[in-house]
Design a protein around this motif. Structure first.
Motif, PDB file in Angstrom:
ATOM      1  N   LEU A   1       0.830  -1.205   0.000  1.00 27.73           N
ATOM      2  CA  LEU A   1       0.000   0.000   0.000  1.00 27.73           C
ATOM      3  C   LEU A   1       0.868   1.261   0.000  1.00 27.73           C
ATOM      4  O   LEU A   1       0.615   2.205  -0.752  1.00 27.73           O
ATOM      5  CB  LEU A   1      -0.932   0.013   1.215  1.00 27.73           C
ATOM      6  N   THR A   2       1.890   1.272   0.843  1.00 27.24           N
ATOM      7  CA  THR A   2       2.781   2.429   0.938  1.00 27.24           C
ATOM      8  C   THR A   2       3.479   2.685  -0.393  1.00 27.24           C
ATOM      9  O   THR A   2       3.531   3.818  -0.879  1.00 27.24           O
ATOM     10  CB  THR A   2       3.821   2.223   2.056  1.00 27.24           C
TER      11      THR A   2
ATOM     12  N   GLN B   1       0.940   3.895  -3.021  1.00 28.44           N
ATOM     13  CA  GLN B   1       0.518   5.251  -2.689  1.00 28.44           C
ATOM     14  C   GLN B   1       1.585   6.270  -3.077  1.00 28.44           C
ATOM     15  O   GLN B   1       1.293   7.293  -3.690  1.00 28.44           O
ATOM     16  CB  GLN B   1       0.204   5.365  -1.198  1.00 28.44           C
ATOM     17  N   GLU B   2       2.828   5.991  -2.725  1.00 26.32           N
ATOM     18  CA  GLU B   2       3.917   6.919  -3.043  1.00 26.32           C
ATOM     19  C   GLU B   2       4.171   7.013  -4.541  1.00 26.32           C
ATOM     20  O   GLU B   2       4.384   8.103  -5.074  1.00 26.32           O
ATOM     21  CB  GLU B   2       5.190   6.482  -2.325  1.00 26.32           C
TER      22      GLU B   2
ATOM     23  N   LYS C   1       0.989   8.610  -6.294  1.00 25.98           N
ATOM     24  CA  LYS C   1       0.542   9.863  -5.679  1.00 25.98           C
ATOM     25  C   LYS C   1      -0.947   9.793  -5.311  1.00 25.98           C
ATOM     26  O   LYS C   1      -1.723  10.705  -5.566  1.00 25.98           O
ATOM     27  CB  LYS C   1       0.782  11.060  -6.598  1.00 25.98           C
ATOM     28  N   ILE C   2      -1.333   8.686  -4.691  1.00 25.12           N
ATOM     29  CA  ILE C   2      -2.716   8.470  -4.272  1.00 25.12           C
ATOM     30  C   ILE C   2      -2.866   8.964  -2.833  1.00 25.12           C
ATOM     31  O   ILE C   2      -2.038   8.672  -1.984  1.00 25.12           O
ATOM     32  CB  ILE C   2      -3.075   6.968  -4.360  1.00 25.12           C
ATOM     33  N   THR C   3      -3.933   9.683  -2.573  1.00 25.74           N
ATOM     34  CA  THR C   3      -4.159  10.221  -1.231  1.00 25.74           C
ATOM     35  C   THR C   3      -4.548   9.128  -0.253  1.00 25.74           C
ATOM     36  O   THR C   3      -4.023   9.044   0.845  1.00 25.74           O
ATOM     37  CB  THR C   3      -5.274  11.287  -1.268  1.00 25.74           C
ATOM     38  N   ARG C   4      -5.488   8.292  -0.637  1.00 26.37           N
ATOM     39  CA  ARG C   4      -5.956   7.233   0.246  1.00 26.37           C
ATOM     40  C   ARG C   4      -6.109   5.946  -0.559  1.00 26.37           C
ATOM     41  O   ARG C   4      -6.624   5.955  -1.672  1.00 26.37           O
ATOM     42  CB  ARG C   4      -7.301   7.620   0.863  1.00 26.37           C
ATOM     43  N   LEU C   5      -5.666   4.854   0.026  1.00 27.12           N
ATOM     44  CA  LEU C   5      -5.675   3.568  -0.658  1.00 27.12           C
ATOM     45  C   LEU C   5      -6.103   2.498   0.325  1.00 27.12           C
ATOM     46  O   LEU C   5      -5.684   2.513   1.480  1.00 27.12           O
ATOM     47  CB  LEU C   5      -4.261   3.280  -1.182  1.00 27.12           C
TER      48      LEU C   5
ATOM     49  N   SER D   1      -6.157   0.205   5.216  1.00 26.18           N
ATOM     50  CA  SER D   1      -6.145   1.475   4.484  1.00 26.18           C
ATOM     51  C   SER D   1      -4.895   2.245   4.855  1.00 26.18           C
ATOM     52  O   SER D   1      -4.322   2.035   5.923  1.00 26.18           O
ATOM     53  CB  SER D   1      -7.374   2.311   4.841  1.00 26.18           C
TER      54      SER D   1
ATOM     55  N   GLY E   1      -3.258   6.432   4.361  1.00 30.64           N
ATOM     56  CA  GLY E   1      -3.408   7.791   3.878  1.00 30.64           C
ATOM     57  C   GLY E   1      -4.777   8.386   4.124  1.00 30.64           C
ATOM     58  O   GLY E   1      -5.732   7.693   4.426  1.00 30.64           O
TER      59      GLY E   1
END
Length: 109
Positions: free
Chosen positions: A42-43, A46-47, A50-54, A69, A71
């Motif tokens: 997930l990390t 996300q990085e 550039k996803i705010t919440r996953l 979840s 972010g």
């Protein structure tokens, strides 16, 4: 051509798919604990994107067994329950095995 346009609109800064895949493969091959694999994947996603919440939900025997979840603001309980019910429905009643939901910020028309 379309791929470049899509990436420029949705990902602002392009990401290297091959490099992301290599990182995810390394995480999955070198990490034994499932929750740690999920956290690291997930990390990394996300990085990279550039996803705010996953979020991810693992379904086994027609039930959500694990949901994580990263972010953003954590979902409120009614929203969380609705998301889990949606995941169970999609995985149990359709051929789909991936759900992608995108929350776009509201703006005045």
């Amino acid at each position: 051509q379309i791929e470049k346009i899509t990436e420029s609109v949705f990902y602002r800064k392009s990401y290297n798919r091959q490099k992301l895949l290599e990182k995810l493969t390394h995480i999955m091959a070198s990490t034994l604990e499932l929750e740690e694999v999920i956290r690291q994947v997930l990390t990394q996603v996300q990085e990279s994107l550039k996803i705010t919440r996953l979020s991810v939900a693992l379904i086994d025997d027609h039930r959500v067994k694990l949901a994580k979840s990263i972010g953003g603001q954590p979902p409120q309980e009614p929203e969380r329950q609705a998301m889990l019910q949606l995941a169970e429905y999609v995985f149990n009643e359709t051929e789909q095995k991936v759900i992608m939901l995108e929350e776009m910020p509201e703006s005045p028309l």
